[in-house]
Structures are given as C-alpha cells and as structure tokens.
Design an enzyme around this catalytic site. Structure first.
Site, PDB file in Angstrom:
ATOM      1  N   ASP A 212      38.775   2.606  -5.645  1.00  0.00           N
ATOM      2  CA  ASP A 212      38.480   4.002  -5.996  1.00  0.00           C
ATOM      3  C   ASP A 212      39.775   4.789  -6.219  1.00  0.00           C
ATOM      4  OD1 ASP A 212      35.817   4.594  -6.380  1.00  0.00           O
ATOM      5  OD2 ASP A 212      35.376   4.917  -4.245  1.00  0.00           O
TER       6      ASP A 212
ATOM      7  N   GLN B 296      31.103   4.761  -0.381  1.00  0.00           N
ATOM      8  CA  GLN B 296      30.445   5.742  -1.238  1.00  0.00           C
ATOM      9  C   GLN B 296      30.484   7.129  -0.592  1.00  0.00           C
ATOM     10  OE1 GLN B 296      29.181   5.182  -4.357  1.00  0.00           O
ATOM     11  NE2 GLN B 296      28.730   7.382  -4.477  1.00  0.00           N
TER      12      GLN B 296
ATOM     13  N   LYS C  87      26.291   0.769  -9.830  1.00  0.00           N
ATOM     14  CA  LYS C  87      27.539  -0.006  -9.701  1.00  0.00           C
ATOM     15  C   LYS C  87      27.215  -1.499  -9.502  1.00  0.00           C
ATOM     16  CE  LYS C  87      30.000   3.971  -7.800  1.00  0.00           C
ATOM     17  NZ  LYS C  87      30.546   4.674  -6.642  1.00  0.00           N
TER      18      LYS C  87
END
Ligand code: NDP
Length: 297
Positions: free
Chosen positions: A123, A100, A54
């Site tokens: 997200d 994460q 990422k």
C-alpha cells in the site's frame, strides 16, 4: 465542449493483461505464484467489497490472495501481533501485506500499519516507503495516487509546467499524488497546489487548475463553475448517496456540469477505483520480484 471520458476500467484491464504475463514469467522462473495477504478487521460493507474486488483481481492475473478476517473488537496489540506473524511467514510465503482501512476507532491504526515491514508494504504507507517517494526514488507508491498518475499519462495529458490542483491532503491519496505530480520526469514537473478543509477560496484555486483532482469524500464539492475550460478533472471521491429512490455511488465532482467544461473527466464508478486495484497488483508483483532480486521495471 464535452469532455473525453477517462476510462479507468479499460485501462485497468490492459494493465492487468501485462501483469498477467509478468506473473506468468515469475512463476516460470521461481516455481511459485506471488502472494498477497490482506487483513480485514470488522464487517463494514464497503471494506468487504473493496477486499473482494482486490481478491478477484489478484486471481485474474495469477497472484494468490488470502484474506484474514478479524472481529471489529480486535485490540491493537492483537492486530500488531497478527501482522508481525504474517510478515514472519507464519501463514506461508508472503510478498505483499496490507491492512484494509479504515480500522475500528479504538484501534491505533498507525501502530498496526507501522508493523507492516517496508518490503511487504504494497500500500506504500510505511514511513520508509513514504520517505523514498518524497525523495523522488519511489519503491511502493500508494495505489490510488499511482493510479491517478497512470491515468494522466495514458491519456497523454501533459503535466510539465501545468498547474495541478489537488483537493484533499490525506497520506493515502492527496499528499503522495502531490509528490508524484511535482517530481521530475514523465507524469511530473507540474506546479502543484494542495488544498484541504482549511484552504481559503477553494473555488478560486480550482478555477486555475489545468489538472484538477478531487479526493475529499463529499458529493458535489466540485461544481461545474469551478472547472477551468479544457481542464483534466479526476474524481477520486467515492460517496454512496440516495438518488431517485436508489442507492448510487458518486464522486466529489458534479459530473454532468463539469463534463461540459472539462477537456477530460473521470467517471465514478469506473474511473480511479479500478486503477487503484490494478496498482495494488503491480506493487505486489514488484514486491515478489524484489524479494528474489529481480526487478524488470
Ligand atoms: P480523508 O478523509 O483521509 O481526507 C479527506 C481530505 O479532504 C482531507 O485532507 C480534508 O482536509 C479534505 N477536505 C475535507 N473537507 C473539505 C472541504 N470542504 N474542502 C476542501 N478539502 C476538504 O479521505 P481519503 O483521502 O482517504 O479519501 C478521499 C476520498 O477518496 C473518499 O471519498 C474516499 O472514499 C475516496 N477514495 C477513493 C479511492 C479509489 O480507489 N477511488 C481510494 C481511496 C479513497 P483536512 O486535511 O483539513 O481534514
């Protein structure tokens, strides 16, 4: 029949190219780069490598990314406080903020994720963003689900009136994808069946799919005989297996058998994975644009 390969890597590259232009326009107008902050807890090698990819991809398109590392022993309250401090701007400007997953078992993941304010939630996991998606007016769509739909659209696979079977009902992949494919409009209008570990006759459901998506995390779950001839097969699963004395990444689908029956098939690696990252960058840019009252898309 041998299936056409759905090349996620190539598509992600072309998405990155247009995001790079969009990011440059943002910088010209607002004299700063969009900024993503990632909280990484613990030292799981897979999580570390996802975060690194990422970070690299953000750099390629002109988005600043900062990774804040926390030890696996971090408590829920400590992580909630960290997320709130980042959101409040204590670590500089922030457009997108993600934690994460997975978090260590002792951590209340819902409490930590809920601390991410909806306008930074790139997200797409916050209840407000999940609610907007379920009402057909999405803001930040969970990246993997968005990537699968983008792959389907890019390949020109028709969804309207087709039967899509999704195996796996998680909040991050299967469920949002079911909402996207059943929503009105391009890339939607499908009739969706959402399967899970309690579904009876999984093979039967799969055999009736024009579009079959596997998002479970079990190698070989979808065998060749579960694929309807000509179907589009999209493999979200990522599993590390030992094969021929080497460690390899495979999906949930028996690729070699399925490709002989499918019309389209996505490989692992090089399928959905790169698109997930591209969609995260797209969400981050969108968050930056929304923060200044600009939304060109
Ligand atoms: P979860 O573990 O959250 O969900 C798995 C789902 O699969 C659950 O709904 C579960 O059912 C269902 N399931 C489990 N066993 C079976 C079975 N035998 N038959 C039918 N359904 C079953 O996983 P995620 O959604 O987070 O991830 C799924 C896979 O996708 C993983 O391999 C993950 O690594 C990968 N992934 C890949 C990404 C990418 O970018 N390519 C991004 C995110 C995930 P139930 O609800 O009943 O438990």
């Amino acid at each position: 029949m041998t299936a056409r390969i759905l090349d996620g890597r190539g598509l992600a590259e072309s998405i990155e190219n247009s995001l790079r232009d969009e990011a440059a326009t943002f910088v010209d107008m607002f004299k700063r780069r969009p900024r993503l902050v990632v909280v990484l807890v613990g030292d799981l090698p897979a999580s570390g490598s996802y975060v690194a990819s990422k970070e690299r991809a953000a750099g390629r398109v002109g988005i600043d990314a900062e990774v804040i590392r926390m030890p696996a022993s971090a408590a829920t309250a400590e992580l909630v406080a960290l997320v709130r401090a980042i959101a409040a701007g204590d670590r500089g400007t922030v457009d997108g903020l993600l934690v994460q997953l997975p978090l260590p078992e002792h951590v209340d993941a819902v409490a930590v994720l809920d601390a991410v304010p909806p306008h930074l939630d790139v997200d797409g996991f916050h209840p407000e963003n999940a609610g907007l998606l379920s009402q057909g007016r999405p803001r930040f769509i969970p990246c993997t689900a968005a990537g699968v739909q983008r792959m389907i659209l890019d390949a020109g696979i028709s969804t309207a009136g087709r039967h899509a079977v999704i195996v796996g009902r998680s909040d991050i992949v299967g469920r949002p994808l079911a909402l996207l494919l059943s929503a009105k409009g391009p890339g939607g209008d499908a009739t969706v069946t959402l399967c899970h570990s309690r579904s009876d006759d999984l093979a039967d459901h799969c055999r009736r799919a024009d579009i079959l998506v596997a998002a479970v995390g079990r190698p070989g779950l979808v065998t060749g005989d579960m694929v309807k001839p000509g179907a589009a097969v999209i493999d979200v699963g990522i599993n590390r297996v030992e094969r021929d004395g080497a460690s390899r990444l495979v999906g949930d689908v028996d690729f070699d058998a399925a490709k002989e029956r499918a019309g389209w098939i996505s490989p692992v690696p090089g399928g959905v994975g790169p698109l997930t990252v591209a969609m995260l960058l797209a969400n981050t840019l969108l968050a930056a644009e929304l923060s200044v009252g600009k939304n060109p898309r």
